[in-house]
Design a protein around this motif. Sequence first.
Motif, PDB file in Angstrom:
ATOM      1  N   UNK A 173     -11.976  11.364  31.557  1.00 51.36           N
ATOM      2  CA  UNK A 173     -12.107  12.713  32.100  1.00 51.36           C
ATOM      3  C   UNK A 173     -11.048  13.603  31.452  1.00 51.36           C
ATOM      4  N   UNK A 174     -11.431  14.808  31.065  1.00 45.18           N
ATOM      5  CA  UNK A 174     -10.516  15.738  30.406  1.00 45.18           C
ATOM      6  C   UNK A 174      -9.495  16.266  31.413  1.00 45.18           C
ATOM      7  N   UNK A 175      -8.209  16.148  31.046  1.00 43.96           N
ATOM      8  CA  UNK A 175      -7.155  16.627  31.941  1.00 43.96           C
ATOM      9  C   UNK A 175      -6.155  17.561  31.246  1.00 43.96           C
ATOM     10  N   UNK A 176      -6.400  17.878  29.975  1.00 48.58           N
ATOM     11  CA  UNK A 176      -5.489  18.765  29.245  1.00 48.58           C
ATOM     12  C   UNK A 176      -6.260  19.428  28.108  1.00 48.58           C
ATOM     13  N   UNK A 177      -6.109  20.740  27.989  1.00 47.22           N
ATOM     14  CA  UNK A 177      -6.789  21.495  26.934  1.00 47.22           C
ATOM     15  C   UNK A 177      -5.790  22.480  26.342  1.00 47.22           C
ATOM     16  N   UNK A 178      -5.587  22.387  25.035  1.00 51.39           N
ATOM     17  CA  UNK A 178      -4.720  23.359  24.377  1.00 51.39           C
ATOM     18  C   UNK A 178      -5.212  23.637  22.974  1.00 51.39           C
ATOM     19  N   UNK A 179      -4.682  24.702  22.417  1.00 50.66           N
ATOM     20  CA  UNK A 179      -4.949  25.076  21.034  1.00 50.66           C
ATOM     21  C   UNK A 179      -3.590  25.280  20.376  1.00 50.66           C
ATOM     22  N   UNK A 180      -3.440  24.696  19.194  1.00 48.92           N
ATOM     23  CA  UNK A 180      -2.196  24.806  18.444  1.00 48.92           C
ATOM     24  C   UNK A 180      -2.420  25.768  17.282  1.00 48.92           C
ATOM     25  N   UNK A 181      -1.587  26.770  17.186  1.00 52.81           N
ATOM     26  CA  UNK A 181      -1.646  27.776  16.118  1.00 52.81           C
ATOM     27  C   UNK A 181      -3.011  28.441  15.994  1.00 52.81           C
ATOM     28  N   UNK A 182      -3.700  28.575  17.092  1.00 54.42           N
ATOM     29  CA  UNK A 182      -4.992  29.264  17.196  1.00 54.42           C
ATOM     30  C   UNK A 182      -6.113  28.620  16.388  1.00 54.42           C
ATOM     31  N   UNK A 183      -5.902  27.375  15.867  1.00 57.29           N
ATOM     32  CA  UNK A 183      -6.983  26.784  15.079  1.00 57.29           C
ATOM     33  C   UNK A 183      -7.172  25.289  15.274  1.00 57.29           C
ATOM     34  N   UNK A 184      -6.252  24.593  15.933  1.00 65.23           N
ATOM     35  CA  UNK A 184      -6.376  23.153  16.141  1.00 65.23           C
ATOM     36  C   UNK A 184      -6.555  22.877  17.628  1.00 65.23           C
ATOM     37  N   UNK A 185      -7.700  22.296  17.989  1.00 66.12           N
ATOM     38  CA  UNK A 185      -7.966  21.954  19.387  1.00 66.12           C
ATOM     39  C   UNK A 185      -7.318  20.615  19.704  1.00 66.12           C
ATOM     40  N   UNK A 186      -6.592  20.549  20.823  1.00 61.36           N
ATOM     41  CA  UNK A 186      -5.893  19.344  21.259  1.00 61.36           C
ATOM     42  C   UNK A 186      -6.299  19.081  22.702  1.00 61.36           C
ATOM     43  N   UNK A 187      -7.115  18.050  22.913  1.00 62.20           N
ATOM     44  CA  UNK A 187      -7.647  17.751  24.230  1.00 62.20           C
ATOM     45  C   UNK A 187      -7.092  16.429  24.736  1.00 62.20           C
ATOM     46  N   UNK A 188      -6.701  16.389  26.003  1.00 63.51           N
ATOM     47  CA  UNK A 188      -6.194  15.170  26.621  1.00 63.51           C
ATOM     48  C   UNK A 188      -7.187  14.630  27.625  1.00 63.51           C
ATOM     49  N   UNK A 189      -7.282  13.304  27.669  1.00 64.61           N
ATOM     50  CA  UNK A 189      -8.223  12.638  28.570  1.00 64.61           C
ATOM     51  C   UNK A 189      -7.520  11.478  29.264  1.00 64.61           C
ATOM     52  N   UNK A 190      -7.962  11.187  30.488  1.00 63.59           N
ATOM     53  CA  UNK A 190      -7.446  10.026  31.203  1.00 63.59           C
ATOM     54  C   UNK A 190      -8.627   9.164  31.609  1.00 63.59           C
ATOM     55  N   UNK A 191      -8.453   7.847  31.431  1.00 62.72           N
ATOM     56  CA  UNK A 191      -9.505   6.914  31.820  1.00 62.72           C
ATOM     57  C   UNK A 191      -9.619   6.931  33.336  1.00 62.72           C
ATOM     58  N   UNK A 192     -10.824   7.061  33.825  1.00 63.78           N
ATOM     59  CA  UNK A 192     -11.055   7.114  35.267  1.00 63.78           C
ATOM     60  C   UNK A 192     -10.607   5.808  35.912  1.00 63.78           C
ATOM     61  N   UNK A 193      -9.782   5.888  36.947  1.00 65.35           N
ATOM     62  CA  UNK A 193      -9.287   4.721  37.654  1.00 65.35           C
ATOM     63  C   UNK A 193      -8.226   3.937  36.898  1.00 65.35           C
ATOM     64  N   UNK A 194      -7.585   4.559  35.914  1.00 61.09           N
ATOM     65  CA  UNK A 194      -6.598   3.875  35.081  1.00 61.09           C
ATOM     66  C   UNK A 194      -5.500   4.858  34.679  1.00 61.09           C
ATOM     67  N   UNK A 195      -4.459   4.345  34.056  1.00 66.30           N
ATOM     68  CA  UNK A 195      -3.405   5.207  33.532  1.00 66.30           C
ATOM     69  C   UNK A 195      -3.547   5.408  32.021  1.00 66.30           C
ATOM     70  N   UNK A 196      -4.607   4.880  31.421  1.00 59.87           N
ATOM     71  CA  UNK A 196      -4.832   5.032  29.982  1.00 59.87           C
ATOM     72  C   UNK A 196      -5.069   6.504  29.651  1.00 59.87           C
ATOM     73  N   UNK A 197      -4.421   6.969  28.574  1.00 56.91           N
ATOM     74  CA  UNK A 197      -4.551   8.360  28.129  1.00 56.91           C
ATOM     75  C   UNK A 197      -4.976   8.411  26.671  1.00 56.91           C
ATOM     76  N   UNK A 198      -5.758   9.426  26.340  1.00 56.37           N
ATOM     77  CA  UNK A 198      -6.238   9.634  24.976  1.00 56.37           C
ATOM     78  C   UNK A 198      -6.084  11.104  24.633  1.00 56.37           C
ATOM     79  N   UNK A 199      -5.579  11.394  23.427  1.00 55.96           N
ATOM     80  CA  UNK A 199      -5.522  12.767  22.913  1.00 55.96           C
ATOM     81  C   UNK A 199      -6.447  12.841  21.714  1.00 55.96           C
ATOM     82  N   UNK A 200      -7.309  13.836  21.689  1.00 54.28           N
ATOM     83  CA  UNK A 200      -8.258  14.035  20.604  1.00 54.28           C
ATOM     84  C   UNK A 200      -8.014  15.409  20.002  1.00 54.28           C
ATOM     85  N   UNK A 201      -7.848  15.451  18.690  1.00 58.06           N
ATOM     86  CA  UNK A 201      -7.624  16.715  17.995  1.00 58.06           C
ATOM     87  C   UNK A 201      -8.744  16.971  16.998  1.00 58.06           C
TER      88      UNK A 201
END
Length: 179
Positions: free
Chosen positions: A70-98
């Motif tokens: 599930x997405x829990x963080x949304x940002x844009x770096x320098x107005x051109x790079x999307x940086x999205x954070x996700x957390x595994x449902x029912x877990x502490x696992x985290x993933x960042x996708x750019x």
Amino acid sequence: MKKQLVKQSLLTTVAACIFAGAAFAAAPAPDAGTSWAGMPNPIITYDTYDQARQVVGFAPLYLTRDSGYSCNYISVISKNLADLGFQKLGSTANVRVRTLLRAKDQGTHGNISGVYGAEWKKETIHGQTVYTARLNTNEYAAYWQNDTYLFSVQAEGITYADFQNLLENSLIDDTLHYF
């Protein structure tokens, strides 16, 4: 007389420190897009995926709920790079996708992960060249590109097998079909 002058100097110094501290504490906080040094902050967070999409001008790579994240963080770096954070449902696992549109590539040579000093290993997944690295116990990263976009992922709190599964069945597969 000399003793009185020393006392007066000491009182003046203490008063100056108190008032200066109070003035500093009362100073307004900088805007979200500004740092204390007067430089604009290159990272701007957003409440929705659509807001970030509008800023970067493309639809960033996204882990859908069927991936278990599930997405829990949304940002844009320098107005051109999307940086999205996700957390595994029912877990502490985290993933960042750019995601970065290659036309806006600022000389990153394909690696937009923000990971430095890692030992990158070249792999082929579904015919796609992917560079992967183990960063720590249960922490991994990867980056890849196609003709239009640069991508990266960083995950923590998951096994290597789960990371490979995420790459093969969600991220790489989506970039091959939708990007």
